[in-house]
Design a protein around this motif. Sequence first.
Motif, PDB file in Angstrom:
ATOM      1  N   LEU A   1      11.762   4.835  -0.882  1.00 27.78           N
ATOM      2  CA  LEU A   1      10.342   4.846  -0.551  1.00 27.78           C
ATOM      3  C   LEU A   1      10.163   5.178   0.920  1.00 27.78           C
ATOM      4  O   LEU A   1      11.013   4.854   1.754  1.00 27.78           O
ATOM      5  CB  LEU A   1       9.702   3.469  -0.809  1.00 27.78           C
TER       6      LEU A   1
ATOM      7  N   GLN B   1       4.908   3.189   2.086  1.00 30.91           N
ATOM      8  CA  GLN B   1       4.808   2.945   0.652  1.00 30.91           C
ATOM      9  C   GLN B   1       5.301   1.540   0.325  1.00 30.91           C
ATOM     10  O   GLN B   1       4.696   0.818  -0.474  1.00 30.91           O
ATOM     11  CB  GLN B   1       5.625   3.972  -0.129  1.00 30.91           C
TER      12      GLN B   1
ATOM     13  N   HIS C   1       3.325  -1.596  -1.489  1.00 33.67           N
ATOM     14  CA  HIS C   1       3.772  -2.326  -2.677  1.00 33.67           C
ATOM     15  C   HIS C   1       3.871  -3.827  -2.417  1.00 33.67           C
ATOM     16  O   HIS C   1       3.875  -4.619  -3.367  1.00 33.67           O
ATOM     17  CB  HIS C   1       5.120  -1.784  -3.151  1.00 33.67           C
TER      18      HIS C   1
ATOM     19  N   ALA D   1      -0.836   4.846   4.572  1.00 31.50           N
ATOM     20  CA  ALA D   1      -0.693   5.170   3.156  1.00 31.50           C
ATOM     21  C   ALA D   1      -1.756   4.420   2.360  1.00 31.50           C
ATOM     22  O   ALA D   1      -1.921   3.208   2.534  1.00 31.50           O
ATOM     23  CB  ALA D   1       0.691   4.802   2.641  1.00 31.50           C
TER      24      ALA D   1
ATOM     25  N   VAL E   1      -3.333   2.707  -1.088  1.00 32.61           N
ATOM     26  CA  VAL E   1      -2.764   1.931  -2.191  1.00 32.61           C
ATOM     27  C   VAL E   1      -3.788   1.914  -3.326  1.00 32.61           C
ATOM     28  O   VAL E   1      -4.924   1.468  -3.130  1.00 32.61           O
ATOM     29  CB  VAL E   1      -2.443   0.489  -1.748  1.00 32.61           C
TER      30      VAL E   1
ATOM     31  N   VAL F   1       1.291   4.112  -4.514  1.00 34.66           N
ATOM     32  CA  VAL F   1       1.141   4.180  -3.063  1.00 34.66           C
ATOM     33  C   VAL F   1       1.574   5.582  -2.646  1.00 34.66           C
ATOM     34  O   VAL F   1       2.750   5.919  -2.728  1.00 34.66           O
ATOM     35  CB  VAL F   1       1.997   3.113  -2.352  1.00 34.66           C
ATOM     36  N   THR F   2       0.616   6.398  -2.252  1.00 31.73           N
ATOM     37  CA  THR F   2       0.932   7.800  -1.971  1.00 31.73           C
ATOM     38  C   THR F   2       1.426   7.950  -0.527  1.00 31.73           C
ATOM     39  O   THR F   2       0.845   7.384   0.401  1.00 31.73           O
ATOM     40  CB  THR F   2      -0.297   8.700  -2.194  1.00 31.73           C
ATOM     41  N   PRO F   3       2.495   8.709  -0.336  1.00 29.53           N
ATOM     42  CA  PRO F   3       3.043   8.873   1.018  1.00 29.53           C
ATOM     43  C   PRO F   3       2.193   9.822   1.847  1.00 29.53           C
ATOM     44  O   PRO F   3       1.412  10.616   1.323  1.00 29.53           O
ATOM     45  CB  PRO F   3       4.425   9.462   0.746  1.00 29.53           C
TER      46      PRO F   3
ATOM     47  N   HIS G   1       8.540  -3.014  -5.978  1.00 31.07           N
ATOM     48  CA  HIS G   1       8.607  -1.680  -6.587  1.00 31.07           C
ATOM     49  C   HIS G   1       9.671  -1.643  -7.687  1.00 31.07           C
ATOM     50  O   HIS G   1       9.448  -1.068  -8.761  1.00 31.07           O
ATOM     51  CB  HIS G   1       8.916  -0.645  -5.500  1.00 31.07           C
TER      52      HIS G   1
END
Length: 325
Positions: A103, A107, A111, A148, A150, A159-161, A317
């Motif tokens: 990750l 990210q 999480h 980032a 969520v 969770v997009t980088p 995660h």
Amino acid sequence: MGHPDNFYSLVADIGGTNTRVALADGRKIVGGTIRRYRNTDFPGLESVLRRYIEDEGGVDPIAACVAVAGPVRDGRATMTNLDWTIDKDTLARATKAETVAILNDLQAQGHALGHLDAANIRTILPGPEGTANAAKLVVGVGTGFNAAPVFDLDQGRIVTPSESGHANLPIRNEMELRLCQFVSTAHGFPAVEDVLSGRGLERAYAFLGQEANDPRECAAKDIMAACDDGSDPRAEDAAALFTRILGTVCGNLSLIQLPFGGVYLVGGVSRAFAPHLTRLGFGDAFRDKGRFAGFMSNFAVHVIEDDYAALTGSAAHLVALGQSN
């Protein structure tokens, strides 16, 4: 010490300076297993993880997840502030884990939300409580800067980088334009993390010295110490400049992502600034959005004061993947 084979997961948080490694039982970090290693003492992550496994009595984890301070693409990570490249094959070889994941560090922080002790979350700007699936935003300020969003969906958490720290630094006034010109490098116009990071705070201090025709250097930790004890007015001014820019950037990101579930500042610099953000004008800069100033009150802002949140997020995660206890 002995650990049962194929029971715990191994989680690691790889920063620009240190790597922290621990064992996790489900989402819970196992007490007494967190170890910290200086990155400069090792040629790469594989040697760090092999040392950790040896230090933990030859533990054999069932799964492993690492959080990396840099972009991750197709299971391969490149460190932004460290000459390491990390991929799943390397992680599997080092840990002998059956399942591995990589990750971006933000990210992992995303999480972790919802799995941290409330005592480790400091509210800077209160706001209305969001619904259970409201979007959230994590913003990391430390060796570098990143953010980032969520999203909690029916299918699970996403969770997009991003690499938000390398976007251009915003400018609101002539002084900030001069600051941008001062910190400009061979790469061109300065990025957000050229100011909003530990070294960025040092640059803000140096810039104020140039403005006053009294140049001198000061380390970030000494600037923050001077803010705590009031021994250096320039340190206070540098921290205030930093805080206002941080408020502007966080406000911009909030308008882009609409995190009605809250904004969460993470990272060592965020934690150091937490006691000072309110009095140094973070809220005013965050809400300074013209006719949308009132709308900005929809977004609560918090600081996560848990230094090991990325480890918890990595463990969460793996649980979400169904690959841990």
